[in-house]
Structure formats: structure tokens, C-alpha cells
Write an enzyme that holds these catalytic residues in place. Structure first.
Site, mmCIF file in Angstrom:
data_model
loop_
_atom_site.group_PDB
_atom_site.id
_atom_site.type_symbol
_atom_site.label_atom_id
_atom_site.label_comp_id
_atom_site.label_asym_id
_atom_site.label_seq_id
_atom_site.Cartn_x
_atom_site.Cartn_y
_atom_site.Cartn_z
ATOM 1 N N ASP A 127 0.814 -1.230 0.000
ATOM 2 C CA ASP A 127 0.000 0.000 0.000
ATOM 3 C C ASP A 127 0.844 1.276 0.000
ATOM 4 O O ASP A 127 0.328 2.347 -0.319
ATOM 5 C CB ASP A 127 -0.917 0.031 1.234
ATOM 6 C CG ASP A 127 -1.826 -1.181 1.329
ATOM 7 O OD1 ASP A 127 -2.069 -1.810 0.290
ATOM 8 O OD2 ASP A 127 -2.283 -1.498 2.445
ATOM 9 N N GLN A 182 -2.144 -8.828 -6.863
ATOM 10 C CA GLN A 182 -1.210 -7.701 -6.691
ATOM 11 C C GLN A 182 -0.115 -7.981 -5.660
ATOM 12 O O GLN A 182 0.894 -7.291 -5.610
ATOM 13 C CB GLN A 182 -1.980 -6.449 -6.223
ATOM 14 C CG GLN A 182 -2.893 -5.880 -7.260
ATOM 15 C CD GLN A 182 -3.986 -5.022 -6.631
ATOM 16 O OE1 GLN A 182 -3.878 -3.814 -6.588
ATOM 17 N NE2 GLN A 182 -5.039 -5.640 -6.136
HETATM 18 O O1 F6P Z 1 -2.354 -4.019 3.436
HETATM 19 C C1 F6P Z 1 -2.218 -4.826 2.329
HETATM 20 C C2 F6P Z 1 -3.545 -5.238 1.777
HETATM 21 O O2 F6P Z 1 -3.323 -6.021 0.629
HETATM 22 C C3 F6P Z 1 -4.515 -4.101 1.490
HETATM 23 O O3 F6P Z 1 -4.240 -3.433 0.286
HETATM 24 C C4 F6P Z 1 -5.833 -4.826 1.499
HETATM 25 O O4 F6P Z 1 -6.909 -3.985 1.826
HETATM 26 C C5 F6P Z 1 -5.632 -5.862 2.574
HETATM 27 O O5 F6P Z 1 -4.233 -6.043 2.722
HETATM 28 C C6 F6P Z 1 -6.277 -7.180 2.268
HETATM 29 O O6 F6P Z 1 -6.124 -7.997 3.361
HETATM 30 P P1 F6P Z 1 -6.352 -9.558 3.345
HETATM 31 O O7 F6P Z 1 -5.124 -10.201 2.782
HETATM 32 O O8 F6P Z 1 -6.543 -9.907 4.777
HETATM 33 O O9 F6P Z 1 -7.519 -9.846 2.468
#
Ligand code: F6P
Length: 341
Positions: free
Chosen positions: A127, A273
Site C-alpha cells: 500500500d 497484486q
Molecule cells: O495491506 C495490504 C492489503 O493487501 C490491502 O491493500 C488490502 O486492503 C488488505 O491487505 C487485504 O487484506 P487480506 O489479505 O486480509 O484480504
């Protein structure tokens, strides 16, 4: 000295490159031994370990994910969490910890440091929303993947005369959307920091069609319409109180289709991503962070974090990195607006 290493929070390309650099410098240069902790803060909390020596880090540089595993475990949300961590570190003979993580993992590191644990931090997150450092590793890989997706979506959008919406990650910061949208030539970029006007977005869509092109809209998962709120995937919160964002792309697709009368479809890039091999730039940054993190341990710089300033790697107080998120400056966003519509 015995140094523990852990990776916490959402995984991120380059984590393994940091681990490799720490060990590759720490063993020959300082004569340290290492112990990997599994799954973020759960490792020291439950004494879940993994051997970490030079053979264990061979071949790691291009490998995505983290060999140590990760989690969003918050020891401060668990009864006696800190006492258990301190006891386990003592029993395992671990003198210092290197915590590689984002705002949550480093937030825990900051508090543990204040409670007497020898901790050095390394900033990671796709991020790019951590203060104190110009960039975090993982971000370049995420932007590269999103840009390639946008490039591909252009050709299919044109073939079908459709609006294509690309929803990217970033939580409350629009860095991935801004960088990939600009690199990919998006016709609108919507970020959490600047609320958008759906009428204006539809005007950009119409003007793009009038020029006989097909619009591509890049929307950050945390973007909000001017009269609305963040769209949530579920109402659940993680151990740090974060909601799960997602769904703004579908909402936009429905609104644009009904308002313009032209077909609109949404692609949600999601965890693609974060997966796979890091870019050369992220390997470079992650490796340098690892080298400087073990130097910081050797210098006893507890409570500090490695950071990129220009092309230099420096150390800054962990508190500086975790006190507030680094968000997109509206003036920077305004530069991209030239290309909207
Ligand atoms: O902080 C990294 C991130 O990929 C964010 O961009 C996203 O909102 C979140 O983690 C997603 O989290 P998880 O892997 O728990 O779905």
C-alpha cells in the site's frame, strides 16, 4: 547474539529478500545466529519457530510470499500476550527481534520496544502508506502488476466499446491506484483521499466514447463517492480493527452502466497484486533494508526502523512510521487529472 525474525500482516513481494539479506550479513559479519518466528506475532506468542541459517535462505531472492508465514495476530488483544512474548524470547535465548511489517506489525513493535524488548523494524506493504520512508518494498511489484492489467484491459475495452473498471488494493491510501492509473493511461483514477463525483465520472466516460476510445477507470478499494461511504466486503474486522474493503468497482460499474446506457464491467485485481516474484526494484530495496536492519541491531538502535530517504537507507524512530498513515497529497492527485476524460 541470537536474533529473532518475523514477518507480519498482509504478505508482500520482497519479504524473503529481506530475510535473506539479514542472515547473509548477520552470520559472517557479526557472527550472530538467527531464529525465524512463524506467522507474525503468533510466533513469539506461541513459541512457533523455524531454523534460520545461510542454507535456509538460499534461493529466496526471487521468491514471493514469506518462508516464515504471516498473520494479523495482535498480542495486545490477547490476555497476557506481552508477558508470554517476553517469556518465550527469554526461554529461546533470543536477545533481539527484527519485525518486518506494516502499520500494525510495527505498531506492536513500537509498544514492545517501550516495554523493554529489543526490536528493530523493517517497513513493508504494497500500500506504500507508511510514514517515515519514501517507499516500502512490495509497492513497485503491485503497481507493475496493476499497470500490466490496465494495459491489457485497454485492448479488450476498445474491441467491445465498454467501460472497464479496475479495482485495486491500497486500503485507505490511493498510491497503487495513482501510480498504476497514471502509468496505464487510465481515463479516471479514484482514490480514498479525494471523494469523487459520480456525475463527473460519467462525463469523463461519455467524453472518452465521443473520441472513439473506450474508458478505463482505476478505482482504489477505499475510494468513496462524495455523498457515500467506503464499500465493505463484509462487516468483519481483523484483530487490529480493520474492516475488509471491496465492492466499490462493482458499484461503479452498475452506476455508470445505468447512467450512460453503455456496458460497463469490473475487474477486481485482489491478491494477484501481492503474489509472486518481486520486481528488480523491490528486490533491491528489500535487500538494502535487510542489510541495514542487521546493522541497526549491531548498533543497538532499538525502537528504530530502516527507511528510504531519496536513495539513502537511514533509520528513523518506529513511532514516526506508525503515528499516522502516509496518504496521497491532493496536489499530486491533481497532476493526474490532466488525463481524465
Ligand atoms: O495491506 C495490504 C492489503 O493487501 C490491502 O491493500 C488490502 O486492503 C488488505 O491487505 C487485504 O487484506 P487480506 O489479505 O486480509 O484480504
Amino acid at each position: 547474539m541470537r536474533v529473532g525474525v518475523l514477518t507480519g500482516g498482509g504478505d508482500c513481494p520482497g519479504l524473503n529478500a529481506v530475510i535473506r539479506a539479514i542472515v547473509r550479513r548477520g552470520v559472517p559479519e557479526y557472527g550472530y545466529s538467527f531464529l525465524g518466528f512463524r506467522d507474525g506475532w503468533r510466533g513469539p506468542l506461541e513459541a512457533l519457530t523455524k531454523p534460520l541459517d545461510i542454507p535456509a535462505v538460499r534461493g529466496l531472492l526471487p521468491r514471493g510470499g514469506t518462508i516464515l508465514g504471516s498473520s494479523r495476530t495482535n498480542p495486545f488483544a490477547i490476555d497476557d500476550g506481552v508477558t508470554k512474548i517476553k517469556k518465550n524470547l527469554q526461554n529461546l535465548g533470543v536477545d533481539a527481534l527484527i519485525a518486518i511489517g506494516g502499520e500494525d506489525t510495527l505498531g506492536v513493535a513500537t509498544k514492545l520496544h517501550e516495554m523493554g524488548v529489543n526490536v528493530v523494524g523493517v517497513p513493508k506493504t504494497i500500500d506504500n502508506d507508511l510514514s517515515g520512508t519514501d517507499y516500502t518494498f512490495g509497492f513497485d511489484t503491485a503497481v507493475t502488476i496493476a499497470t500490466e492489467a490496465i494495459d491489457r484491459l485497454h485492448t479488450t475495452a476498445e474491441s467491445h466499446h465498454r467501460t472497464l473498471i479496475v479495482e485495486v488494493m491500497g486500503r485507505h491510501a490511493g498510491w497503487i491506484a495513482l501510480h498504476s492509473g497514471m502509468a496505464g493511461g487510465a481515463n479516471a483514477i479514484l482514490v480514498p483521499e479525494v471523494r469523487f463525483d459520480i456525475d463527473k465520472v460519467c462525463e469523463w466516460v461519455e467524453s472518452r466514447f465521443r473520441l472513439d476510445y473506450a474508458p478505463i477507470i482505476v478505482v482504489s478499494e477505499g475510494a468513496m463517492p462524495k455523498d457515500g461511504e467506503e464499500v465493505l466486503l463484509t462487516g468483519d474486522k481483523d484483530a487490529f480493527g480493520h474492516v475488509r474493503l471491496g465492492g466499490i468497482g462493482d458499484w461503479l460499474g452498475r452506476e455508470i452502466e445505468s447512467r450512460t446506457g453503455k456496458e460497463a464491467r469490473t475487474t477486481v485485481l485482489g491478491h494477484v497484486q501481492r503474489g509472486g516474484t518481486p520486481t528488480a526494484r523491490d528486490r533491491w530495496l528489500a535487500t538494502r533494508f535487510g542489510l541495514h536492519a542487521i546493522d541497526a541491531v549491531a548498533a543497538g538502535k532499538w525502537g528504530q526502523m530502516t527507511a528510504l530517504r531519496g536513495t539513502d537507507i537511514v533509520t528513523v524512530p518506529l513511532q514516526e512510521a506508525t503515528k499516522q498513515l502516509k496518504l496521497v497529497d491532493p496536489a499530486l492527485y491533481a497532476e493526474a487529472e490532466v488525463f481524465f476524460g
